[in-house]
Design a protein around this motif. Sequence first.
Motif, PDB file in Angstrom:
ATOM      1  N   THR A  67       0.842  -1.197   0.000  1.00 17.84           N
ATOM      2  CA  THR A  67       0.000   0.000   0.000  1.00 17.84           C
ATOM      3  C   THR A  67       0.874   1.243   0.000  1.00 17.84           C
ATOM      4  O   THR A  67       2.033   1.210   0.401  1.00 17.84           O
ATOM      5  CB  THR A  67      -0.929   0.045   1.228  1.00 17.84           C
ATOM      6  OG1 THR A  67      -0.144  -0.015   2.418  1.00 17.84           O
ATOM      7  CG2 THR A  67      -1.928  -1.082   1.220  1.00 17.84           C
ATOM      8  N   LYS A  68       0.280   2.325  -0.453  1.00 17.74           N
ATOM      9  CA  LYS A  68       0.912   3.641  -0.347  1.00 17.74           C
ATOM     10  C   LYS A  68      -0.197   4.591   0.078  1.00 17.74           C
ATOM     11  O   LYS A  68      -1.139   4.810  -0.674  1.00 17.74           O
ATOM     12  CB  LYS A  68       1.535   4.081  -1.666  1.00 17.74           C
ATOM     13  CG  LYS A  68       2.313   5.381  -1.521  1.00 17.74           C
ATOM     14  CD  LYS A  68       3.398   5.506  -2.546  1.00 17.74           C
ATOM     15  CE  LYS A  68       4.120   6.808  -2.274  1.00 17.74           C
ATOM     16  NZ  LYS A  68       5.470   6.770  -2.683  1.00 17.74           N
ATOM     17  N   GLY A  69      -0.104   5.082   1.300  1.00 17.41           N
ATOM     18  CA  GLY A  69      -1.212   5.847   1.847  1.00 17.41           C
ATOM     19  C   GLY A  69      -2.384   4.912   2.042  1.00 17.41           C
ATOM     20  O   GLY A  69      -2.245   3.811   2.568  1.00 17.41           O
ATOM     21  N   ASP A  70      -3.550   5.322   1.580  1.00  9.37           N
ATOM     22  CA  ASP A  70      -4.754   4.496   1.694  1.00  9.37           C
ATOM     23  C   ASP A  70      -4.993   3.632   0.464  1.00  9.37           C
ATOM     24  O   ASP A  70      -5.994   2.927   0.381  1.00  9.37           O
ATOM     25  CB  ASP A  70      -5.989   5.389   1.896  1.00  9.37           C
ATOM     26  CG  ASP A  70      -5.939   6.130   3.216  1.00  9.37           C
ATOM     27  OD1 ASP A  70      -5.297   5.623   4.155  1.00  9.37           O
ATOM     28  OD2 ASP A  70      -6.528   7.217   3.306  1.00  9.37           O
ATOM     29  N   GLU A  71      -4.063   3.670  -0.491  1.00  5.38           N
ATOM     30  CA  GLU A  71      -4.276   3.011  -1.771  1.00  5.38           C
ATOM     31  C   GLU A  71      -3.510   1.697  -1.878  1.00  5.38           C
ATOM     32  O   GLU A  71      -2.318   1.618  -1.559  1.00  5.38           O
ATOM     33  CB  GLU A  71      -3.820   3.957  -2.893  1.00  5.38           C
ATOM     34  CG  GLU A  71      -4.144   3.471  -4.270  1.00  5.38           C
ATOM     35  CD  GLU A  71      -3.729   4.467  -5.339  1.00  5.38           C
ATOM     36  OE1 GLU A  71      -3.696   4.062  -6.508  1.00  5.38           O
ATOM     37  OE2 GLU A  71      -3.418   5.622  -5.021  1.00  5.38           O
ATOM     38  N   ASN A  72      -4.199   0.633  -2.328  1.00  3.36           N
ATOM     39  CA  ASN A  72      -3.538  -0.633  -2.631  1.00  3.36           C
ATOM     40  C   ASN A  72      -2.690  -0.453  -3.874  1.00  3.36           C
ATOM     41  O   ASN A  72      -3.114   0.183  -4.827  1.00  3.36           O
ATOM     42  CB  ASN A  72      -4.569  -1.738  -2.883  1.00  3.36           C
ATOM     43  CG  ASN A  72      -5.358  -2.085  -1.646  1.00  3.36           C
ATOM     44  OD1 ASN A  72      -4.865  -1.973  -0.531  1.00  3.36           O
ATOM     45  ND2 ASN A  72      -6.589  -2.492  -1.836  1.00  3.36           N
ATOM     46  N   VAL A  73      -1.490  -1.041  -3.872  1.00  4.56           N
ATOM     47  CA  VAL A  73      -0.578  -0.920  -5.009  1.00  4.56           C
ATOM     48  C   VAL A  73      -0.567  -2.238  -5.773  1.00  4.56           C
ATOM     49  O   VAL A  73       0.127  -3.181  -5.403  1.00  4.56           O
ATOM     50  CB  VAL A  73       0.844  -0.540  -4.550  1.00  4.56           C
ATOM     51  CG1 VAL A  73       1.793  -0.483  -5.738  1.00  4.56           C
ATOM     52  CG2 VAL A  73       0.830   0.789  -3.808  1.00  4.56           C
ATOM     53  N   ALA A  74      -1.353  -2.287  -6.842  1.00  8.15           N
ATOM     54  CA  ALA A  74      -1.425  -3.496  -7.668  1.00  8.15           C
ATOM     55  C   ALA A  74      -0.526  -3.386  -8.893  1.00  8.15           C
ATOM     56  O   ALA A  74      -0.482  -4.296  -9.708  1.00  8.15           O
ATOM     57  CB  ALA A  74      -2.860  -3.740  -8.107  1.00  8.15           C
ATOM     58  N   ASP A  75       0.195  -2.271  -9.001  1.00 11.35           N
ATOM     59  CA  ASP A  75       1.038  -2.042 -10.177  1.00 11.35           C
ATOM     60  C   ASP A  75       2.500  -1.816  -9.792  1.00 11.35           C
ATOM     61  O   ASP A  75       3.174  -0.966 -10.357  1.00 11.35           O
ATOM     62  CB  ASP A  75       0.510  -0.843 -10.975  1.00 11.35           C
ATOM     63  CG  ASP A  75       0.503   0.445 -10.165  1.00 11.35           C
ATOM     64  OD1 ASP A  75       0.700   0.397  -8.929  1.00 11.35           O
ATOM     65  OD2 ASP A  75       0.307   1.517 -10.762  1.00 11.35           O
ATOM     66  N   LYS A 102      -5.253  -5.996  -6.144  1.00  6.12           N
ATOM     67  CA  LYS A 102      -5.606  -5.278  -4.906  1.00  6.12           C
ATOM     68  C   LYS A 102      -4.430  -5.187  -3.937  1.00  6.12           C
ATOM     69  O   LYS A 102      -4.610  -5.197  -2.715  1.00  6.12           O
ATOM     70  CB  LYS A 102      -6.811  -5.914  -4.233  1.00  6.12           C
ATOM     71  CG  LYS A 102      -8.066  -5.834  -5.072  1.00  6.12           C
ATOM     72  CD  LYS A 102      -9.264  -6.381  -4.348  1.00  6.12           C
ATOM     73  CE  LYS A 102     -10.486  -6.297  -5.253  1.00  6.12           C
ATOM     74  NZ  LYS A 102     -11.683  -6.827  -4.598  1.00  6.12           N
ATOM     75  N   GLY A 103      -3.207  -5.142  -4.475  1.00  2.00           N
ATOM     76  CA  GLY A 103      -2.020  -4.979  -3.635  1.00  2.00           C
ATOM     77  C   GLY A 103      -1.479  -6.264  -3.037  1.00  2.00           C
ATOM     78  O   GLY A 103      -0.531  -6.240  -2.272  1.00  2.00           O
ATOM     79  N   ILE A 104      -2.054  -7.407  -3.384  1.00  2.00           N
ATOM     80  CA  ILE A 104      -1.629  -8.699  -2.823  1.00  2.00           C
ATOM     81  C   ILE A 104      -0.651  -9.378  -3.789  1.00  2.00           C
ATOM     82  O   ILE A 104      -0.923  -9.512  -4.977  1.00  2.00           O
ATOM     83  CB  ILE A 104      -2.833  -9.639  -2.587  1.00  2.00           C
ATOM     84  CG1 ILE A 104      -3.886  -8.981  -1.698  1.00  2.00           C
ATOM     85  CG2 ILE A 104      -2.369 -10.984  -2.020  1.00  2.00           C
ATOM     86  CD1 ILE A 104      -3.454  -8.726  -0.290  1.00  2.00           C
ATOM     87  N   TYR A 105       0.481  -9.823  -3.226  1.00  2.00           N
ATOM     88  CA  TYR A 105       1.493 -10.570  -3.983  1.00  2.00           C
ATOM     89  C   TYR A 105       1.736 -11.868  -3.221  1.00  2.00           C
ATOM     90  O   TYR A 105       1.934 -11.853  -1.995  1.00  2.00           O
ATOM     91  CB  TYR A 105       2.775  -9.747  -4.111  1.00  2.00           C
ATOM     92  CG  TYR A 105       2.545  -8.492  -4.929  1.00  2.00           C
ATOM     93  CD1 TYR A 105       2.780  -8.483  -6.299  1.00  2.00           C
ATOM     94  CD2 TYR A 105       2.028  -7.339  -4.342  1.00  2.00           C
ATOM     95  CE1 TYR A 105       2.533  -7.336  -7.055  1.00  2.00           C
ATOM     96  CE2 TYR A 105       1.778  -6.200  -5.098  1.00  2.00           C
ATOM     97  CZ  TYR A 105       2.034  -6.208  -6.449  1.00  2.00           C
ATOM     98  OH  TYR A 105       1.780  -5.084  -7.193  1.00  2.00           O
TER      99      TYR A 105
END
Length: 136
Positions: A67-75, A102-105
């Motif tokens: 995540t970065k802030g409140d945002e999921n990082v899917a990229d 949705k930010g899950i790896y």
Amino acid sequence: MKRLLVLITACSLMFLAACSSTNDDNANNSKNDEEAEESLKPLEVEFLTKADAFHTGKEGTIKTKVTKGDENVADADEVQFEIWKGENQDTSEKFEPENKGKGIYALKHTFNDKGTYKVIAHTTARDSHAMPKQEF
């Protein structure tokens, strides 16, 4: 009289145009401020898999959430799990987990020998880098 009326109308239009431009500039500056503030937030990588989730010789899944802030990082630009047993990181191997969205790896992995394994989730995204470590 007509010239005065034309002059007043022209000045009024210029004044309105200037006010409108200032409002647009303020909106753009506000948007730029929000983007700058978002870029200053740290990249966070959290292990979702508990330390005691694995059993020797049985496949399990290592999962992280980015995540970065409140945002999921899917990229994310890059996510690699560096895994080794014991204290000697020189024996490590790197694996690329699957992007589940949705930010899950996630990475399916088997620890074949009994012992303590360490995993570093090397993660690069949105001009930031994080490397949290978890023991299994």
